[in-house]
Structure formats: C-alpha cells, structure tokens
Write an enzyme that holds these catalytic residues in place. Sequence first.
Site, mmCIF file in Angstrom:
data_model
loop_
_atom_site.group_PDB
_atom_site.id
_atom_site.type_symbol
_atom_site.label_atom_id
_atom_site.label_comp_id
_atom_site.label_asym_id
_atom_site.label_seq_id
_atom_site.Cartn_x
_atom_site.Cartn_y
_atom_site.Cartn_z
ATOM 1 N N ASP A 27 -28.093 -49.618 42.669
ATOM 2 C CA ASP A 27 -27.705 -48.506 41.793
ATOM 3 C C ASP A 27 -27.399 -49.193 40.482
ATOM 4 O OD1 ASP A 27 -26.089 -46.786 40.194
ATOM 5 O OD2 ASP A 27 -25.816 -45.527 41.951
ATOM 6 N N HIS A 28 -28.281 -49.033 39.493
ATOM 7 C CA HIS A 28 -28.143 -49.914 38.328
ATOM 8 C C HIS A 28 -26.847 -49.667 37.544
ATOM 9 C CE1 HIS A 28 -29.847 -46.564 35.954
ATOM 10 N NE2 HIS A 28 -29.392 -47.179 34.880
ATOM 11 N N HIS B 95 -25.251 -42.419 40.736
ATOM 12 C CA HIS B 95 -24.494 -43.035 39.648
ATOM 13 C C HIS B 95 -23.087 -42.433 39.491
ATOM 14 C CE1 HIS B 95 -28.317 -44.719 38.911
ATOM 15 N NE2 HIS B 95 -28.798 -43.815 38.089
HETATM 16 C C1 BG6 Z 1 -31.852 -43.226 36.295
HETATM 17 C C2 BG6 Z 1 -32.275 -41.785 36.330
HETATM 18 O O1 BG6 Z 1 -31.392 -43.623 37.556
HETATM 19 O O2 BG6 Z 1 -30.812 -43.385 35.338
HETATM 20 C C3 BG6 Z 1 -32.718 -41.322 34.951
HETATM 21 O O3 BG6 Z 1 -33.333 -41.622 37.255
HETATM 22 C C4 BG6 Z 1 -31.644 -41.596 33.932
HETATM 23 O O4 BG6 Z 1 -33.056 -39.946 34.958
HETATM 24 C C5 BG6 Z 1 -31.181 -43.046 34.014
HETATM 25 O O5 BG6 Z 1 -32.179 -41.327 32.646
HETATM 26 C C6 BG6 Z 1 -29.974 -43.289 33.122
HETATM 27 O O6 BG6 Z 1 -29.705 -44.655 33.070
HETATM 28 P P1 BG6 Z 1 -29.031 -45.321 31.790
HETATM 29 O O7 BG6 Z 1 -28.836 -46.744 32.186
HETATM 30 O O8 BG6 Z 1 -29.966 -45.113 30.641
HETATM 31 O O9 BG6 Z 1 -27.741 -44.587 31.573
#
Ligand code: BG6
Length: 488
Positions: free
Chosen positions: A177-178, A240
């Site tokens: 989960d980044h 997230h």
């Molecule tokens: C991803 C989603 O996991 O996270 C996207 O699938 C979203 O829809 C993105 O735009 C948001 O990531 P960050 O790091 O740009 O906040």
Amino acid sequence: MVSRVIPVDPFDLVIFGGTGDLARRKILPGLFRRYCAGQMPPEARIIGAARAEMDDDGYREMVGEAIGEFGGTSDIDAGKLTSFLENLSYVAIDAKGENGWRELADQMRRKVVRAFYFSVGPSLFGDLAERLNNHGLTDEHSRIVVEKPFGRDLETARQLNRDLAAFFDEGQIYRIDHYLGKETVQNLMAVRFGNMLFEPLWNSQFVDHIQITVAETVGVGGRGEYYDKSGAMRDMVQNHLMQLLCLIAMEPPARFDPDAVRDEKLKVIRALEDVEPHHIVRGQYDADPDDPEDLPDYRTAVENPKSKTESFIAMKTHIANWRWAGTPFYLRTGKRLVARSSEISIVFKDTPHSIFGEEAGRHRNVLSIRLQPNEGIKLGVTIKEPGPGGMRLMDVPLDMTFADALGPEGAENVDAYERLIMDVIRGNQTLFMRGDEVEAAWAWTDPIIEGWTKRGDVPKPYDSHSAGPDASAQLMRRDDREWREVTP
Ligand code: BG6
C-alpha cells in the site's frame, strides 16, 4: 542534517509487468534513484519480464527513456544511468504458459535475495506463484511483492491469499500500500510514540473528532475502465484511508516490528463499526464550464453515461473500543477536487470552562498532519490577540513544515516505492499489509458497498475544482462540525 544511506544486500529483482505503466513510472525510476543514492549495490540485478518480445538492449533503452520521463529530474547523471542499465536484462515470458521460464531460472543467482514484483493484474498472481514454484525459484531467499487492487471484495481477497499461500509463507508476501511508504505517514508513528506530549491526550476524553482527507485534483485519466468498476471506496478508502486511520487510532505496539504493528492495526479494523447509510455521501464530478483545459465530466471520462460509481466519498465512522468510543472519525476522498491535499486533523475538545467568557469564542486545538504536498505538522494553539483592548483570543499555528524545519535535505522526497522496494530487499514487512489485515478491511467495506448497491443509490454530482458535493459539508454541519478547508 545528513541522511544516512545504508546499502542493501545484493539482490535479483524480477519485475513481472516490467514494460507496464507502474514499472516505467515508479518502480524503475525509483530503483535508479536508490542506485544513485548508493543504496542499491552495483551487484544487484533487475530482470524485466513481460509478454512482449524484446532483447536486453531494447529493454535498457525503454527503461532509460522511462527514467528520463518519470525520473523526476532533468539533471540525470549519464554515467550512472549507463552503469545502472548494465544491471538490467529482459525475459519474454508467458505467465499462463511455459514460455520463458527456463531462461528466467537460468538468469537467477543462488544465495542472493530473490524478489519477484507482480506488477500485473491480480488475475495473474496465482499463475505466477505456481510457475515460480514449479521452476524451483522459491527458496528461503525468495519473496514476492503484490500490488493493489488486492481483490474487489472479501471473497476475491481470500482467494488471492489462498493462491499465494499455496506456494509462499506469509513472511515472504509483501502487499504494497504505497501510502505506508510515504515519509509523513511513517512520521505519524514517530509523532505518536516518540513524544510524551500527545499520547496521554490521544483518546475520546480529549479528542472531539478526527478528520482524514485525501483530496486529488486529477480525474480518472486513462484509467476509466478500472476505476468505474472500483470507485473511491475500493480504490482509496479500503486501503489508503484505512491504513491512515489504523496508524492514528491503534494502540502503541510493544515494539516497532512487523507483527507487533500489524497486530495493532488489525484490532482497529476489527473494531470499526458498521457505517449508517445517512453517514455516507457519494459524489461524481461534473465538468467545470470555466475550465480552460475543458476536461470531461466523470461519466464522459469513463465512457459510461449511466455510471453510478463514486469519484468522491465522505463518511463518518466510529471505533468501538475503550480509547475511541464516542469520537467520530470522518473520512473524505475524491478526484478532481479544488486542491491536492492529504491531511489528518486531530480536533481536540473545548476547554471544560472558559474563563474568558462567551465573547472569546470557541477555540480548539487542532493537530494537523500534512501528508502531501508541503509535508509537515501544525498544532493550532490559542493565544491572546496582541495589543491593548482587553482579552481577545486567536488561534496561531505552531508550524513545523518539514521543508522549513529540516532544511532542503529534510524536504527531499524519497518516493514511497523506493523506500518500500528497499524494505522488501531488507526483509522488513512493517510497512506492508498482512493477509488478515486486507481481509478484515474488505469485511468492513463489503456491507457498505452492498448497502448502497441494494438501495440503488446514485452519487451526487459535484463541480470539478470544488470540495465535493454539498451533502458532504452537511454531513459535518449536522454534527455541528466542519471540514478543514482543502488547500494546496
Ligand atoms: C492509487 C489510486 O492507489 O493512489 C489512484 O489507485 C490515486 O486512484 C493514487 O490517484 C493516489 O496516490 P498519491 O500517492 O498520488 O496520493
């Protein structure tokens, strides 16, 4: 401030889907940055694997271009790029057939860490795991990395877990989960558990409510087909936002180690109450008539004129445990909003009695943890308005914007993927989701989605570049509260 870079052990990293979007935008540019920083050792090897026929040189050229485009700087050290690319090779492989597997096995070294990044759709996870096993690539040095979406409901997530568990131990599975790789997200734990100041107040006795907002300015872009089957709840909340909620709400783990942290997060997810239908607001963005770029509305973007999928969601939920009973958690996320802004705000209660009388107004301490952009932490404190004329109160922030407080190096943004891939090589699972956590998150999410599907709920339209549908503000107003402003 000098940041320390500790090189990881030599490794072989295979990227299935090595020519895909994620590999080109995030994984490979991230690895190159770690290489330049001295964290990725020169003996490390990266093997791209995908369906397309290509030789090593063709792959190196493609990766070089991707780094030029997505590397985040125009100032690329050409010498370092050349030596980085020398560590790359390519295998054309068939995930569902036998083609390419022997070549891959021949390229892999024994006794170094072997990481297999499944940067492909979840329908291929089981096939890849099985073939890795059949070709003798799964030894005690092997680990696999999988990406969301990890299922689309509890049943499919369970099936994926079973497919992987057939060939890998839980200790070898890294579910990304980044958001957990973001610098400030980890800072949540440092702030909570590294300071005496906050933890005694971190409960329903002192906290009025908590808001978690992840606002994006981007729309669904070219991902319409995936997104329309998913929506904000599956795409953002189930993973997230829930991870953020867990880190905010969990009990202090006994140690900062993978299972201790993940056990505490799991308890939070399991204590989440069901969400009442009138505590959910779903929205879908309209086009903005004044938009100079003339960007399409949601339904046009996903090419589904009758779509009932939400690009925005706001909701109120509770955690049924001793620490949080009575403190609502408000979650909100959406696309094409007024600003890109991810923030968690802990809004403390009013003082029990104001010695300054009614006219001093209501002043509350708010601790805001800003995840992006302009990462930092602010604590709103009430002080006397300067000057003569009696006691008037005002709120001022104790501001620790990291770029100001830590200098340019402190503000240096290590991309979440870079950090997480290095953690995979080190074998540290703290920032990865465990199988039971993912299942528990779906177990909470499923009835919410089933509920609105059964009710035939249609998302409310909202203007692009706004803060979402009016009903979202009403959700707060009904409780005599308001959302923090979405500001860049
Ligand atoms: C991803 C989603 O996991 O996270 C996207 O699938 C979203 O829809 C993105 O735009 C948001 O990531 P960050 O790091 O740009 O906040």
